[in-house]
Design a protein around this motif. Structure first.
Motif, PDB file in Angstrom:
ATOM      1  N   VAL A 192     101.288 -21.707 -52.495  1.00  0.00           N
ATOM      2  CA  VAL A 192     102.394 -21.578 -53.451  1.00  0.00           C
ATOM      3  C   VAL A 192     103.075 -20.220 -53.301  1.00  0.00           C
ATOM      4  O   VAL A 192     104.311 -20.131 -53.270  1.00  0.00           O
ATOM      5  CB  VAL A 192     101.902 -21.812 -54.898  1.00  0.00           C
ATOM      6  N   ARG A 252     106.894 -21.103 -52.187  1.00  0.00           N
ATOM      7  CA  ARG A 252     107.698 -21.389 -53.383  1.00  0.00           C
ATOM      8  C   ARG A 252     109.065 -20.703 -53.374  1.00  0.00           C
ATOM      9  O   ARG A 252     110.090 -21.354 -53.571  1.00  0.00           O
ATOM     10  CB  ARG A 252     106.933 -20.998 -54.640  1.00  0.00           C
ATOM     11  N   TRP A 279     111.633 -28.132 -54.106  1.00  0.00           N
ATOM     12  CA  TRP A 279     110.500 -27.507 -54.797  1.00  0.00           C
ATOM     13  C   TRP A 279     110.102 -28.337 -56.025  1.00  0.00           C
ATOM     14  O   TRP A 279     108.919 -28.526 -56.302  1.00  0.00           O
ATOM     15  CB  TRP A 279     110.771 -26.059 -55.200  1.00  0.00           C
ATOM     16  N   GLU A 308     106.227 -29.278 -56.185  1.00  0.00           N
ATOM     17  CA  GLU A 308     105.348 -28.554 -57.119  1.00  0.00           C
ATOM     18  C   GLU A 308     104.301 -29.456 -57.776  1.00  0.00           C
ATOM     19  O   GLU A 308     103.107 -29.146 -57.732  1.00  0.00           O
ATOM     20  CB  GLU A 308     106.183 -27.818 -58.169  1.00  0.00           C
TER      21      GLU A 308
END
Length: 192
Positions: A159, A163, A174, A178
């Protein structure tokens, strides 16, 4: 003509650069040429989700050259920590050598694309970087975390590394990834 032939035979070597993730349903590891090809199609498929309007031709050209330096340096897993300054210095020397097979104007054009990708300052570069960061994670999400487990890569490291670039270049991607990464954590897809 001869310069173009010599160049394309040199970049043939990108097929020999082994990465750390396996293509879906295969036991072998992918190579960097396959990765670059797949990124081009992935970017084309997600163009409507780019954070800003992008020139897709420009994005694809960047993705086609972004890993050419790996012919000399080999691939470094995106989740490796440290040493990136030296790595990029070595890749720059490599792309200059490889693009040097071409006439000077073409070599300069391709180096400019590589530099733009690395800098990540344009809408096209941000989108291309988002696509590049996402693909290894998507493969891992669909192969039970193969390279994350094999290389001891934690959820937190993944992450942290992907990210920002994905959110910046393709926020919808994303948003898609996620919750899938969180689910993969629950399913034990990550290393220590």
């Amino acid at each position: 003509m001869q310069q173009a032939i010599e160049f394309i035979l040199e970049v043939e070597k990108l097929k020999t650069v082994t990465r750390k993730v396996k293509p879906l349903a295969l036991e072998r590891y992918e190579n960097s040429a396959e990765h670059s090809w797949q990124l081009c199609l992935f970017a084309y498929s997600l163009e409507v989700y780019a954070a800003e309007p992008v020139n897709m031709n420009h994005v694809i050209r960047m993705l086609l050259v972004h890993d050419i330096g790996e012919i000399d340096t080999g691939d470094t897993m995106v989740f490796v920590e440290g040493g990136w300054g030296e790595r990029k210095r070595d890749e720059l020397a490599a792309i200059r050598r490889i693009f040097g097979f071409l006439p000077a104007d073409k070599a300069a054009e391709l180096e400019s694309l590589w530099q733009e990708f690395e800098a990540g300052q344009t809408a096209e570069a941000r989108f291309a970087n988002a696509i590049d960061r996402a693909m290894p994670a998507l493969l891992n999400l669909n192969n039970n975390g193969q390279s994350w487990k094999e290389n001891g890569i934690s959820y937190e490291r993944v992450v942290k590394r992907i990210r920002g670039q994905i959110e910046e270049g393709c926020p919808a991607l994303w948003e898609y990834m996620e919750p899938r990464l969180a689910e993969a954590k629950e399913r034990g897809f990550f290393g220590a």
